[in-house]
Design a protein around this motif. Structure first.
Motif, PDB file in Angstrom:
ATOM      1  N   GLU A 108       0.860  -1.183   0.000  1.00  0.00           N
ATOM      2  CA  GLU A 108       0.000   0.000   0.000  1.00  0.00           C
ATOM      3  C   GLU A 108       0.897   1.234   0.000  1.00  0.00           C
ATOM      4  O   GLU A 108       2.080   1.164   0.345  1.00  0.00           O
ATOM      5  N   TRP A 109       0.320   2.381  -0.350  1.00  0.00           N
ATOM      6  CA  TRP A 109       1.074   3.618  -0.314  1.00  0.00           C
ATOM      7  C   TRP A 109       1.257   4.088   1.120  1.00  0.00           C
ATOM      8  O   TRP A 109       0.333   4.042   1.927  1.00  0.00           O
ATOM      9  N   ASN A 110       2.466   4.534   1.426  1.00  0.00           N
ATOM     10  CA  ASN A 110       2.806   5.136   2.714  1.00  0.00           C
ATOM     11  C   ASN A 110       3.249   6.580   2.469  1.00  0.00           C
ATOM     12  O   ASN A 110       4.043   6.832   1.556  1.00  0.00           O
ATOM     13  N   SER A 111       2.764   7.503   3.281  1.00  0.00           N
ATOM     14  CA  SER A 111       3.150   8.909   3.184  1.00  0.00           C
ATOM     15  C   SER A 111       4.014   9.276   4.379  1.00  0.00           C
ATOM     16  O   SER A 111       3.641   9.012   5.530  1.00  0.00           O
ATOM     17  N   VAL A 112       5.177   9.879   4.113  1.00  0.00           N
ATOM     18  CA  VAL A 112       6.169  10.156   5.148  1.00  0.00           C
ATOM     19  C   VAL A 112       6.614  11.604   5.049  1.00  0.00           C
ATOM     20  O   VAL A 112       6.858  12.117   3.949  1.00  0.00           O
ATOM     21  N   CYS A 113       6.734  12.282   6.190  1.00  0.00           N
ATOM     22  CA  CYS A 113       7.372  13.592   6.275  1.00  0.00           C
ATOM     23  C   CYS A 113       8.337  13.580   7.460  1.00  0.00           C
ATOM     24  O   CYS A 113       8.035  13.006   8.511  1.00  0.00           O
ATOM     25  N   TRP A 114       9.467  14.235   7.284  1.00  0.00           N
ATOM     26  CA  TRP A 114      10.488  14.302   8.331  1.00  0.00           C
ATOM     27  C   TRP A 114      10.977  15.742   8.424  1.00  0.00           C
ATOM     28  O   TRP A 114      11.432  16.303   7.429  1.00  0.00           O
ATOM     29  N   THR A 115      10.857  16.333   9.622  1.00  0.00           N
ATOM     30  CA  THR A 115      11.290  17.709   9.833  1.00  0.00           C
ATOM     31  C   THR A 115      12.487  17.752  10.774  1.00  0.00           C
ATOM     32  O   THR A 115      12.598  16.930  11.703  1.00  0.00           O
ATOM     33  N   TRP A 116      13.368  18.724  10.548  1.00  0.00           N
ATOM     34  CA  TRP A 116      14.546  18.916  11.406  1.00  0.00           C
ATOM     35  C   TRP A 116      14.950  20.390  11.378  1.00  0.00           C
ATOM     36  O   TRP A 116      14.930  21.017  10.316  1.00  0.00           O
ATOM     37  N   ASP A 117      15.306  20.912  12.548  1.00  0.00           N
ATOM     38  CA  ASP A 117      15.796  22.282  12.675  1.00  0.00           C
ATOM     39  C   ASP A 117      17.005  22.258  13.600  1.00  0.00           C
ATOM     40  O   ASP A 117      16.892  21.877  14.771  1.00  0.00           O
ATOM     41  N   SER A 118      18.156  22.672  13.095  1.00  0.00           N
ATOM     42  CA  SER A 118      19.388  22.586  13.872  1.00  0.00           C
ATOM     43  C   SER A 118      19.446  23.588  15.016  1.00  0.00           C
ATOM     44  O   SER A 118      20.253  23.430  15.935  1.00  0.00           O
ATOM     45  N   SER A 119      18.614  24.628  14.975  1.00  0.00           N
ATOM     46  CA  SER A 119      18.684  25.646  16.019  1.00  0.00           C
ATOM     47  C   SER A 119      18.441  25.052  17.403  1.00  0.00           C
ATOM     48  O   SER A 119      19.067  25.448  18.389  1.00  0.00           O
ATOM     49  N   ASP A 120      17.518  24.084  17.486  1.00  0.00           N
ATOM     50  CA  ASP A 120      17.271  23.387  18.746  1.00  0.00           C
ATOM     51  C   ASP A 120      17.420  21.874  18.606  1.00  0.00           C
ATOM     52  O   ASP A 120      17.338  21.144  19.605  1.00  0.00           O
ATOM     53  N   GLY A 121      17.637  21.383  17.391  1.00  0.00           N
ATOM     54  CA  GLY A 121      17.796  19.954  17.155  1.00  0.00           C
ATOM     55  C   GLY A 121      16.505  19.174  17.111  1.00  0.00           C
ATOM     56  O   GLY A 121      16.537  17.947  16.961  1.00  0.00           O
ATOM     57  N   LEU A 122      15.370  19.837  17.229  1.00  0.00           N
ATOM     58  CA  LEU A 122      14.104  19.098  17.240  1.00  0.00           C
ATOM     59  C   LEU A 122      13.843  18.446  15.884  1.00  0.00           C
ATOM     60  O   LEU A 122      13.944  19.094  14.836  1.00  0.00           O
ATOM     61  N   THR A 123      13.507  17.175  15.936  1.00  0.00           N
ATOM     62  CA  THR A 123      13.204  16.427  14.718  1.00  0.00           C
ATOM     63  C   THR A 123      11.974  15.569  14.969  1.00  0.00           C
ATOM     64  O   THR A 123      11.789  15.037  16.071  1.00  0.00           O
ATOM     65  N   THR A 124      11.110  15.470  13.954  1.00  0.00           N
ATOM     66  CA  THR A 124       9.851  14.734  14.072  1.00  0.00           C
ATOM     67  C   THR A 124       9.593  13.967  12.786  1.00  0.00           C
ATOM     68  O   THR A 124       9.831  14.483  11.690  1.00  0.00           O
ATOM     69  N   LEU A 125       9.112  12.755  12.922  1.00  0.00           N
ATOM     70  CA  LEU A 125       8.751  11.930  11.770  1.00  0.00           C
ATOM     71  C   LEU A 125       7.240  11.734  11.754  1.00  0.00           C
ATOM     72  O   LEU A 125       6.633  11.421  12.779  1.00  0.00           O
ATOM     73  N   TRP A 126       6.657  11.931  10.579  1.00  0.00           N
ATOM     74  CA  TRP A 126       5.236  11.697  10.354  1.00  0.00           C
ATOM     75  C   TRP A 126       5.079  10.541   9.362  1.00  0.00           C
ATOM     76  O   TRP A 126       5.736  10.527   8.326  1.00  0.00           O
ATOM     77  N   VAL A 127       4.199   9.584   9.678  1.00  0.00           N
ATOM     78  CA  VAL A 127       3.931   8.470   8.769  1.00  0.00           C
ATOM     79  C   VAL A 127       2.425   8.240   8.721  1.00  0.00           C
ATOM     80  O   VAL A 127       1.792   8.004   9.765  1.00  0.00           O
ATOM     81  N   ASN A 128       1.864   8.345   7.535  1.00  0.00           N
ATOM     82  CA  ASN A 128       0.442   8.065   7.305  1.00  0.00           C
ATOM     83  C   ASN A 128      -0.465   8.829   8.280  1.00  0.00           C
ATOM     84  O   ASN A 128      -1.429   8.284   8.818  1.00  0.00           O
ATOM     85  N   GLY A 129      -0.132  10.103   8.495  1.00  0.00           N
ATOM     86  CA  GLY A 129      -0.986  10.977   9.291  1.00  0.00           C
ATOM     87  C   GLY A 129      -0.679  11.007  10.770  1.00  0.00           C
ATOM     88  O   GLY A 129      -1.247  11.821  11.499  1.00  0.00           O
ATOM     89  N   ASN A 130       0.195  10.130  11.253  1.00  0.00           N
ATOM     90  CA  ASN A 130       0.542  10.097  12.675  1.00  0.00           C
ATOM     91  C   ASN A 130       1.996  10.523  12.853  1.00  0.00           C
ATOM     92  O   ASN A 130       2.842  10.214  12.022  1.00  0.00           O
ATOM     93  N   ARG A 131       2.282  11.197  13.971  1.00  0.00           N
ATOM     94  CA  ARG A 131       3.642  11.670  14.178  1.00  0.00           C
ATOM     95  C   ARG A 131       4.314  10.948  15.332  1.00  0.00           C
ATOM     96  O   ARG A 131       3.671  10.411  16.238  1.00  0.00           O
TER      97      ARG A 131
END
Length: 228
Positions: A108-131
């Motif tokens: 099936e299709w999977n949708s992925v987003c990954w965010t990162w900001d070096s100013s504070d190092g916060l990173t988050t992964l989103w997969v199929n609408g959930n983070r």
């Protein structure tokens, strides 16, 4: 002069004019140590924040590479892999973070987003609408040099060092890259298949790329009306 013309011709052949891939996918039909897509990004300045979004379709349960960005000093500058089904591994400038508990649908299709900001190092992964939980990775890191961006393989060296046991098998589409941590609303729009602001570093609707090995360009069958 003749040698210069030959060199220019070879460069043009390797990097064709940008194309609209909004209804297309890259298909990697078999495990391979060569099949790959090199994507050209408009990003030569140091990178201190990134968001990558993409959709993929695969039946693999072994390790596979989803997105590989290397810089001259570090092959794992911004790397997303799946060590096993449902396990996601994020690398920023080398160090890694494993994330579990998010979905992975085989066939099936999977949708992925990954965010990162070096100013504070916060990173988050989103997969199929959930983070995922927000984590810290790559705080105060700057990624310098022209990025080498590869789909289908993991780079163990800048632009190469592929291992077929880490190769991707399946389809990839709708890959975008931004030089910022985009808003939660934009991520939701992407996940839902709604209208969103395309990537300013890589835009799937204006894609410049080259392929190597057994890679096909096929019509997309992603159904935006029945994903979630």
């Amino acid at each position: 002069m003749k040698q210069l013309l030959i060199l220019l011709a070879s460069l043009c052949a390797g990097h064709a004019a940008p194309q609209d891939f909004s209804e297309k996918v890259f298909t990697f039909p078999v495990e391979s140590g060569t099949a790959s897509v090199k994507v050209i990004a408009n990003a030569e300045q140091p990178l201190t924040a990134l968001t990558m979004c993409m959709r993929f379709f695969s039946s693999l349960t072994r390790e596979q590479s989803l997105f590989s960005l290397a810089v001259p000093s570090e092959p794992n500058a911004f790397l997303l892999t799946m060590p096993s089904a449902g396990m996601y591994r994020l690398h920023i400038n080398g160090p890694a973070l494993d994330i579990s508990g998010l979905s992975y649908f085989t066939q099936e299709w999977n949708s992925v987003c990954w965010t990162w900001d070096s100013s504070d190092g916060l990173t988050t992964l989103w997969v199929n609408g959930n983070r995922s939980t927000r984590h810290i990775l790559g705080a105060k890191v700057s990624l310098s040099g022209v990025p080498s961006i590869i789909l289908g393989q993991e780079q163990d060296t800048y632009g190469g060092g592929f291992d077929k046991t880490q190769s991707f098998v399946g389809d990839i589409t709708d890959m975008h890259l931004w030089n910022s941590s985009i808003s939660l609303c934009e991520i939701r729009f992407f996940m839902d298949g709604s209208t969103f602001t395309p990537g300013n570093l890589i835009n799937w609707r204006n894609l410049q790329y080259s392929t190597d090995g057994l890679v096909y360009v096929e019509q997309s069958d992603f159904d935006k009306l029945s994903c979630f």
